[in-house]
Design a protein around this motif. Structure first.
Motif, PDB file in Angstrom:
ATOM      1  N   VAL A 196       5.553  -7.807  14.428  1.00 17.99           N
ATOM      2  CA  VAL A 196       6.674  -7.854  13.499  1.00 17.99           C
ATOM      3  C   VAL A 196       7.735  -8.762  14.110  1.00 17.99           C
ATOM      4  O   VAL A 196       8.177  -8.545  15.239  1.00 17.99           O
ATOM      5  N   LEU A 197       8.121  -9.773  13.367  1.00 22.87           N
ATOM      6  CA  LEU A 197       9.201 -10.677  13.753  1.00 22.87           C
ATOM      7  C   LEU A 197      10.363 -10.433  12.783  1.00 22.87           C
ATOM      8  O   LEU A 197      10.201  -9.685  11.815  1.00 22.87           O
ATOM      9  N   PRO A 198      11.511 -11.004  13.007  1.00 25.06           N
ATOM     10  CA  PRO A 198      12.648 -10.689  12.136  1.00 25.06           C
ATOM     11  C   PRO A 198      12.404 -10.915  10.640  1.00 25.06           C
ATOM     12  O   PRO A 198      12.884 -10.131   9.817  1.00 25.06           O
ATOM     13  N   ASP A 199      11.636 -11.952  10.290  1.00 28.12           N
ATOM     14  CA  ASP A 199      11.488 -12.296   8.876  1.00 28.12           C
ATOM     15  C   ASP A 199      10.051 -12.275   8.350  1.00 28.12           C
ATOM     16  O   ASP A 199       9.816 -12.616   7.191  1.00 28.12           O
ATOM     17  N   HIS A 200       9.088 -11.920   9.185  1.00 25.09           N
ATOM     18  CA  HIS A 200       7.705 -11.841   8.716  1.00 25.09           C
ATOM     19  C   HIS A 200       6.887 -10.997   9.671  1.00 25.09           C
ATOM     20  O   HIS A 200       7.335 -10.668  10.769  1.00 25.09           O
ATOM     21  N   LEU A 201       5.702 -10.650   9.199  1.00 27.18           N
ATOM     22  CA  LEU A 201       4.782  -9.915  10.054  1.00 27.18           C
ATOM     23  C   LEU A 201       3.375 -10.427   9.820  1.00 27.18           C
ATOM     24  O   LEU A 201       3.063 -10.999   8.776  1.00 27.18           O
ATOM     25  N   HIS A 202       2.540 -10.236  10.844  1.00 21.79           N
ATOM     26  CA  HIS A 202       1.114 -10.540  10.764  1.00 21.79           C
ATOM     27  C   HIS A 202       0.369  -9.284  11.157  1.00 21.79           C
ATOM     28  O   HIS A 202       0.806  -8.548  12.056  1.00 21.79           O
ATOM     29  N   THR A 203      -0.761  -9.052  10.525  1.00 16.49           N
ATOM     30  CA  THR A 203      -1.541  -7.873  10.865  1.00 16.49           C
ATOM     31  C   THR A 203      -3.005  -8.073  10.493  1.00 16.49           C
ATOM     32  O   THR A 203      -3.323  -8.895   9.634  1.00 16.49           O
ATOM     33  N   ILE A 204      -3.867  -7.330  11.167  1.00 20.80           N
ATOM     34  CA  ILE A 204      -5.285  -7.273  10.816  1.00 20.80           C
ATOM     35  C   ILE A 204      -5.590  -5.831  10.442  1.00 20.80           C
ATOM     36  O   ILE A 204      -5.310  -4.915  11.222  1.00 20.80           O
ATOM     37  N   TRP A 205      -6.135  -5.651   9.250  1.00 17.98           N
ATOM     38  CA  TRP A 205      -6.488  -4.321   8.738  1.00 17.98           C
ATOM     39  C   TRP A 205      -7.992  -4.227   8.518  1.00 17.98           C
ATOM     40  O   TRP A 205      -8.634  -5.186   8.087  1.00 17.98           O
ATOM     41  N   ASN A 206      -8.520  -3.031   8.754  1.00 15.60           N
ATOM     42  CA  ASN A 206      -9.888  -2.675   8.374  1.00 15.60           C
ATOM     43  C   ASN A 206      -9.792  -1.629   7.273  1.00 15.60           C
ATOM     44  O   ASN A 206      -9.184  -0.579   7.481  1.00 15.60           O
ATOM     45  N   LEU A 207     -10.388  -1.917   6.137  1.00 19.70           N
ATOM     46  CA  LEU A 207     -10.385  -0.962   5.036  1.00 19.70           C
ATOM     47  C   LEU A 207     -11.604  -0.036   5.134  1.00 19.70           C
ATOM     48  O   LEU A 207     -12.632  -0.416   5.696  1.00 19.70           O
ATOM     49  N   PRO A 208     -11.472   1.157   4.562  1.00 19.04           N
ATOM     50  CA  PRO A 208     -12.603   2.093   4.594  1.00 19.04           C
ATOM     51  C   PRO A 208     -13.807   1.557   3.811  1.00 19.04           C
ATOM     52  O   PRO A 208     -13.658   0.756   2.882  1.00 19.04           O
ATOM     53  N   ARG A 209     -14.980   2.041   4.188  1.00 21.51           N
ATOM     54  CA  ARG A 209     -16.217   1.668   3.498  1.00 21.51           C
ATOM     55  C   ARG A 209     -16.046   1.915   1.994  1.00 21.51           C
ATOM     56  O   ARG A 209     -15.541   2.948   1.581  1.00 21.51           O
ATOM     57  N   GLY A 210     -16.431   0.948   1.197  1.00 17.97           N
ATOM     58  CA  GLY A 210     -16.377   1.082  -0.251  1.00 17.97           C
ATOM     59  C   GLY A 210     -15.006   0.812  -0.860  1.00 17.97           C
ATOM     60  O   GLY A 210     -14.836   0.929  -2.062  1.00 17.97           O
ATOM     61  N   ASP A 211     -14.021   0.436  -0.069  1.00 20.53           N
ATOM     62  CA  ASP A 211     -12.645   0.249  -0.550  1.00 20.53           C
ATOM     63  C   ASP A 211     -12.217  -1.187  -0.282  1.00 20.53           C
ATOM     64  O   ASP A 211     -12.329  -1.683   0.839  1.00 20.53           O
ATOM     65  N   ASP A 212     -11.720  -1.852  -1.331  1.00 22.24           N
ATOM     66  CA  ASP A 212     -11.237  -3.225  -1.161  1.00 22.24           C
ATOM     67  C   ASP A 212      -9.800  -3.394  -1.651  1.00 22.24           C
ATOM     68  O   ASP A 212      -9.324  -4.508  -1.833  1.00 22.24           O
TER      69      ASP A 212
END
Length: 174
Positions: free
Chosen positions: A53-69
């Motif tokens: 998290v930076l002052p004006d934006h964020l970057h992230t990597i997410w893993n979604l559950p099986r069967g969920d998009d």
């Protein structure tokens, strides 16, 4: 503009999310942002591989559950939860109609992680980002990042990122 998102059930995604007009409000409201993440993950579970998290934006990597998009719903919930206690900016008609508060840019960058190499490049990009923007000299010095968790998991040495990592140049998102 016709933008097509990729939806892969159970997928792993990299995101960049930016505040409206790059307002530097995220760090000042970090507890609110953390609470929005917790709230969203309780309602719509997902795993977070990395985040910065930076002052004006964020970057992230997410893993979604099986069967969920449905990462779009997660971002909608998270953005609304974060925004609700904040005062509204001057809104245009479209923002009022869509019940926006002028806190976030409408869109966000999404990239489906293709393989282990792609995941690692994005992981490095996330953790190097505070150095890239000149906030700190090394990733370990930025408190709003998952870097030290990744060190604990054996993914990095504590002094990683003192120089530009090779894979970071391959990621161009913001």
């Amino acid at each position: 503009m016709e933008y097509r998102r990729n939806f892969e059930a159970g997928g792993t995604y990299f995101f960049t999310v930016v505040t409206q007009s790059r307002q530097p409000i995220l760090i000042d409201n970090i507890d609110l942002l953390r609470a929005a993440f917790v709230h969203t993950r309780k309602r719509y579970p997902f795993e977070i591989d990395a985040v910065v998290v930076l002052p004006d934006h964020l970057h992230t990597i997410w893993n979604l559950p099986r069967g969920d998009d449905d990462y779009a719903r997660r971002w909608m919930v998270l953005k609304r939860k974060f925004s609700s206690p904040l005062s509204s900016a001057t809104l245009n008609r479209s923002q009022r109609r869509k019940r926006e508060k002028g806190v976030w840019q409408r869109r966000y960058w999404e990239h489906t992680i293709r393989d282990e190499r792609d995941w690692r490049h994005h992981l490095d990009y996330i953790h190097y980002n505070p150095v890239k923007h000149g906030y700190v000299q090394a990733p370990r010095d930025w408190p709003y990042s998952s870097f030290m968790r990744a060190v604990g998991d054996g993914l990095y040495e504590p002094d990683w990122g003192m120089e530009i990592p090779a894979g970071v140049a391959d990621v161009e998102y913001e």
